[in-house]
Design a protein around this motif. Structure first.
Motif, short mmCIF file in Angstrom:
data_model
loop_
_atom_site.label_atom_id
_atom_site.label_comp_id
_atom_site.label_asym_id
_atom_site.label_seq_id
_atom_site.Cartn_x
_atom_site.Cartn_y
_atom_site.Cartn_z
N GLY A 175 -2.84 -4.25 -4.61
CA GLY A 175 -2.58 -3.35 -3.69
C GLY A 175 -3.52 -2.33 -3.45
N THR A 216 1.83 -0.77 1.41
CA THR A 216 1.51 -2.22 1.38
C THR A 216 2.16 -2.84 0.33
N MET A 217 2.50 -2.15 -0.77
CA MET A 217 2.91 -2.83 -1.97
C MET A 217 4.40 -2.79 -1.92
#
Length: 269
Positions: free
Chosen positions: A155, A189-190
């Motif tokens: 990430g 995002t993660m």
């Protein structure tokens, strides 16, 4: 149909729509047929007989299931928190500027990521003579934490390099760049992947019954192997499986919600 959808896919014509409806109808009929056959077999083998469902009327059995469910939630909570801490710590090691630190963190992460989680649980339980609850938490932490370490590292690396280069150009040190620039962007995002891994952690808590830890599946096994109630394996599965599925669906739903929210924010910027 939206402009985005029409740009990605051809709009089906009347023949294609009729063909799709036919496929859908055939699939529905087949699934209903399979479901009817399963129900018929369950009835034919007496799985809905009253004596097989009688255990669930007793308060002691209900308390046994609730205690097992509570133990499962406790183990999951501990394993989730410790896995996140383990993953963050070794992800920082994997991203270190020092080669020795990167090598050591990489060795630890790759070792525990490659090791089957059940083998680790048995090793900790038998060779180290740790009580079942701690052995289960430790095994889940080592495996899922090593997977999360790679998720965290990926990430951070996925953030465009221009972000960090701009921060360094402003005179920020690496720690400040990580805390104030890279990690906040990487977390968005993660998050869905992290929650998906936590779903795996929740399902793997059921491995505790193999070392006689009194979690939810172990409680179900004790009821299912009761000869006084004609070994009610199927009724136990019918009762506990939806609860496992429901807990996993809650976490999966949270992942989908976070993913859709992130996409909406991304389109809005």
């Amino acid at each position: 149909m939206s402009v985005e959808a029409s740009a990605l896919y051809d709009i089906p014509g009347p023949k294609a729509l009729a063909r799709h409806r036919t496929y859908g109808l055939i699939a529905t009929v087949v699934l209903l047929g399979v479901l009817a056959w399963v129900i018929y077999k369950l009835i034919d083998t007496g799985q809905f007989a009253g004596d097989k469902w009688a255990p669930f009327e007793y308060v002691g059995v209900q308390k046994l299931l609730l205690r097992g469910l509570w133990h499962t939630i406790q183990v999951f909570a501990w394993a989730a928190v410790l896995s996140l801490a383990f993953g963050a710590f070794f992800a920082a090691g994997r991203l270190s500027d020092h080669r020795v630190v990167r090598w050591f963190a990489g060795l630890v992460v790759e070792f525990f990521r490659a090791m089957p989680v059940l083998v680790m649980i048995f090793f900790i339980f038998i060779a180290m003579k740790v009580e079942p609850r701690l052995a289960l938490i430790a095994g889940l932490t080592l495996y899922n934490g090593s997977v999360l370490a790679e998720v965290f590292r990926g990430g951070v690396n996925a953030v465009p390099k221009g972000q960090s280069e701009a921060a360094y150009a402003l005179g920020m040190r690496k720690t400040s760049v990580m805390i104030h620039v890279l990690i906040p962007q990487a977390v968005r995002t993660m998050l869905p992947t992290i929650i998906s891994q936590l779903v795996v952690t929740l399902k793997d808590t059921s491995l505790g019954y193999l070392i006689s830890y009194e979690e939810f599946l172990y409680a179900g096994k004790q009821i299912a192997t009761n000869l006084d109630y004609s070994l009610p394996f199927i009724p136990v599965v019918i009762v506990i499986a939806p609860i496992y599925i429901g807990m996993c669906m809650l976490l999966s739903g949270l992942a989908r919600y976070l993913e859709s929210r992130r996409r909406r924010q991304h389109r809005g910027t």
